[in-house]
Design an enzyme around this catalytic site. Structure first.
Site, PDB file in Angstrom:
ATOM      1  NE  ARG A 286      -3.904  -1.003   2.262  1.00 30.25           N
ATOM      2  CZ  ARG A 286      -4.102  -1.277   3.374  1.00 30.25           C
ATOM      3  NH1 ARG A 286      -3.980  -0.353   4.395  1.00 30.25           N
ATOM      4  NH2 ARG A 286      -4.548  -2.323   3.805  1.00 30.25           N
TER       5      ARG A 286
ATOM      6  NE  ARG B 283      -7.976   5.962   2.809  1.00 30.63           N
ATOM      7  CZ  ARG B 283      -8.885   5.925   3.998  1.00 30.63           C
ATOM      8  NH1 ARG B 283      -9.377   6.825   4.433  1.00 30.63           N
ATOM      9  NH2 ARG B 283      -8.904   4.677   4.275  1.00 30.63           N
TER      10      ARG B 283
ATOM     11  NE  ARG C  99     -10.717   8.194  -1.612  1.00 30.79           N
ATOM     12  CZ  ARG C  99     -10.816   7.002  -0.742  1.00 30.79           C
ATOM     13  NH1 ARG C  99     -10.219   6.018  -0.812  1.00 30.79           N
ATOM     14  NH2 ARG C  99     -11.945   7.073  -0.114  1.00 30.79           N
TER      15      ARG C  99
ATOM     16  CG  ASP D 143     -10.185  -3.828  -3.806  1.00 32.88           C
ATOM     17  OD1 ASP D 143      -9.681  -3.135  -3.281  1.00 32.88           O
ATOM     18  OD2 ASP D 143     -10.781  -4.763  -4.085  1.00 32.88           O
TER      19      ASP D 143
ATOM     20  CE1 TYR E 146     -12.982  -7.900   2.557  1.00 32.38           C
ATOM     21  CE2 TYR E 146     -11.247  -9.495   1.611  1.00 32.38           C
ATOM     22  CZ  TYR E 146     -11.458  -8.352   2.436  1.00 32.38           C
ATOM     23  OH  TYR E 146     -10.928  -7.637   2.805  1.00 32.38           O
TER      24      TYR E 146
END
Lengths: 358, 358
Positions: free
Chosen positions: A29, A33, A42, A79, A156
């Site tokens: 990652r 962010r 974003r 993702d 998921y």
């Protein structure tokens, strides 16, 4: 990156367990962010998924950490849940709650309807992103493609999102193991096709994220996660000899299975911080490269503490690897968080290179 | 419970590794929201804390699961965070968010102000609950007292509540380890005094919950959790020989440390489901009893699957313990959840007793 810069192949050399001038480093990652430029991208794109599904945005944010830090690899911005999304489950995000699926898969009938998506139509945006990023990287550092593991995707898909206790998928495993195996089989077919397509599009290394393998008891891990990772390692076509594209199997909570995983045929294993890296190196016995394993929370420490922790990990690996730094890719044991300080990342990357060059 | 029922001492015998007619079983969080009668008590009391702080309510809910299931031990109804609450941090609960402290402890100055609470004034409600429950149990089954571990208490005290990444306490560990050691030292003093008072009030076994030890790297676990557990095992006064009150050290993620923990002086170790129970038995080499370790999610399975999983755990323990069931206390690897079915608990308890009696 000027065209005269020689290509940085430390990462690929380390995965082949060849000598390197310093230990390569990238961070799970690393495009995220915690970077103000990422947050700006974003905002322009509108959402995480809008960025991930647009190859130009995906390329833009993939390159952002490389402009700041001398990292030794880029990783495709995407993702782990693109495959189930393409299978028709419809991925969406709720702010602060993580990924969710509009159409979770809860029983044998729903599982029987699943099929492997077409990579160059249903998942074309991913392959286009790989192509654009490769072009823009222009050989400066290798590009890593990736996928979620069959078990992690299944978590998921069955839970419909993240979970604390994995009650639904564990109930399925207990009550209808055949249905779960069918789900894992179609996921495995899809992961192999997906990684092969990323390779064809230009990915130079491939990583499988078994994020949730570590929630399973040993008996269940050996039934529902490990065999499917082994199948990927065995069946994914990725060339031979020096041209072989390395496959890295990363798993949270995989310390107890490193010996098994090191015999799977994968070139590298990624491990979390719950194992001393030297012990991990002893367990894999030189059969694979190791990637990891600094606790990401180390980045909340002050620069001195970060440098100390980096040196500890480098020394621990070498001690467990017969005194050699070969075969080590430095990384965190899990992904970065939004509240981390970019200046601390700079300290970490600098210390990996400086200390390992000695 | 009629006065003529002979006292059930299977649990205490198992902790002494003596022969038993069947493997004893109790379940972490056996008094909890999955029981409708618990939810009714809580409604009458007004809140979880109102129940925990009222000895009559605490006794009422402690006994509820024993009226339903032939469990072999009762555990005091309380919270692991009573000690920091009594230190002045002010425990409160937000629905759906878990425990929080109004006055978290974030730096060396705040830590220096902490002291060990007085057990018979500040924590009298806990000791009164122990006394009332012992009287009401009337010797039918043993009563377990408990505390959070020094590290686990520190996590909540520094974070101010639950955490996903333990960023604040890990930063403290990295940047000011001396301050964290001071916090852990006062917590350890308090835990020892707290458990000794529970013993004096009538608790017949004592358990320490190291819920968050498993978030630490091996180096940090060995610095910040293990030594304080060892100090409790060494220093807690609990009698000698057959009169010794057993101490159980439970830890999520403690599989890698079972050998160390088995040499701590504790009588029993509780482990989660991430280790095969037979492997755990081999690691502790008969030095301690083992408690655990069924994945709580097993209770989401159908009765047949629950019975199969229970038999697997019992057989695994015996295989790793030289063919003997001695020294095993059956339990889950973590606490029960509100959405579990009481009928499934009945199946589990029945199967433990029925299968182990053969």
């Amino acid at each position: 990156m000027t065209p005269s810069t020689p290509p940085n192949d430390r990462f690929l050399r380390a995965l082949r367990r060849e000598p390197v001038d310093r230990t390569p480093v990238w961070l799970m990652r690393q495009a995220g962010r915690y970077l103000p430029e990422y947050r700006a991208s974003r905002k322009r794109a509108g959402s995480f998924l809008a960025m991930a599904k647009n190859p130009d945005f995906a390329c833009e944010v993939t390159l952002q950490p490389l402009a700041r830090f001398p990292l030794d690899a880029a990783i495709l911005f995407s993702d782990i849940l693109t495959i189930p999304d393409a299978m028709g489950l419809e991925l969406y995000f709720v702010e602060g709650e993580g990924p969710k699926f509009r159409h979770p898969v809860r029983d044998a009938a729903a599982i029987a309807r699943l099929g492997v998506p077409d990579m160059e139509t249903d998942l074309r945006y991913v392959m286009d992103a790989v192509r654009v990023i490769r072009r823009e990287l222009d050989g400066s550092v290798p590009l890593i493609g990736f996928s979620g593991s069959p078990w992690t995707l299944a978590c998921y898909m069955v839970e419909g999102g993240g979970s604390k206790d994995f009650a639904r998928i564990k109930a399925l495993a207990l009550n209808d193991p055949a249905a779960l195996h069918q789900l894992l089989a179609v996921n495995t077919d899809a992961v192999i096709a997906y990684l092969a397509s990323q390779l064809a599009a230009g990915a130079q290394a491939l990583q499988v994220f078994d994020t949730w393998g570590g929630v399973l008891s040993p008996a269940m891990y050996r039934e529902f996660s490990l065999p499917y990772l082994e199948r990927i390692a065995r069946e994914l076509p990725r060339g031979d000899g020096a041209d072989r594209t390395p496959l890295i199997l990363f798993g949270k909570g995989n310390a107890a299975y490193l010996d098994d995983l090191s015999r799977s045929g994968a070139e590298g294993l990624g491990c979390d911080w719950l194992v001393e890296l030297g012990d991990a190196a002893r367990r894999v016995g030189g059969r694979v490269a190791l990637q990891g394993n600094l606790d990401p929370a180390t980045l909340y420490g002050a620069p001195d503490a970060i440098r100390r922790s980096v040196r500890h990990a480098l020394d621990s690996y070498a001690a467990g690897n017969g005194g050699s730094r070969e075969g080590h890719v430095f990384n965190l044991g899990h992904g970065m968080s939004p509240d981390m300080d970019p200046d601390h990342v700079a300290v970490l990357v600098d210390e990996v290179h400086a200390y390992s060059a000695r």
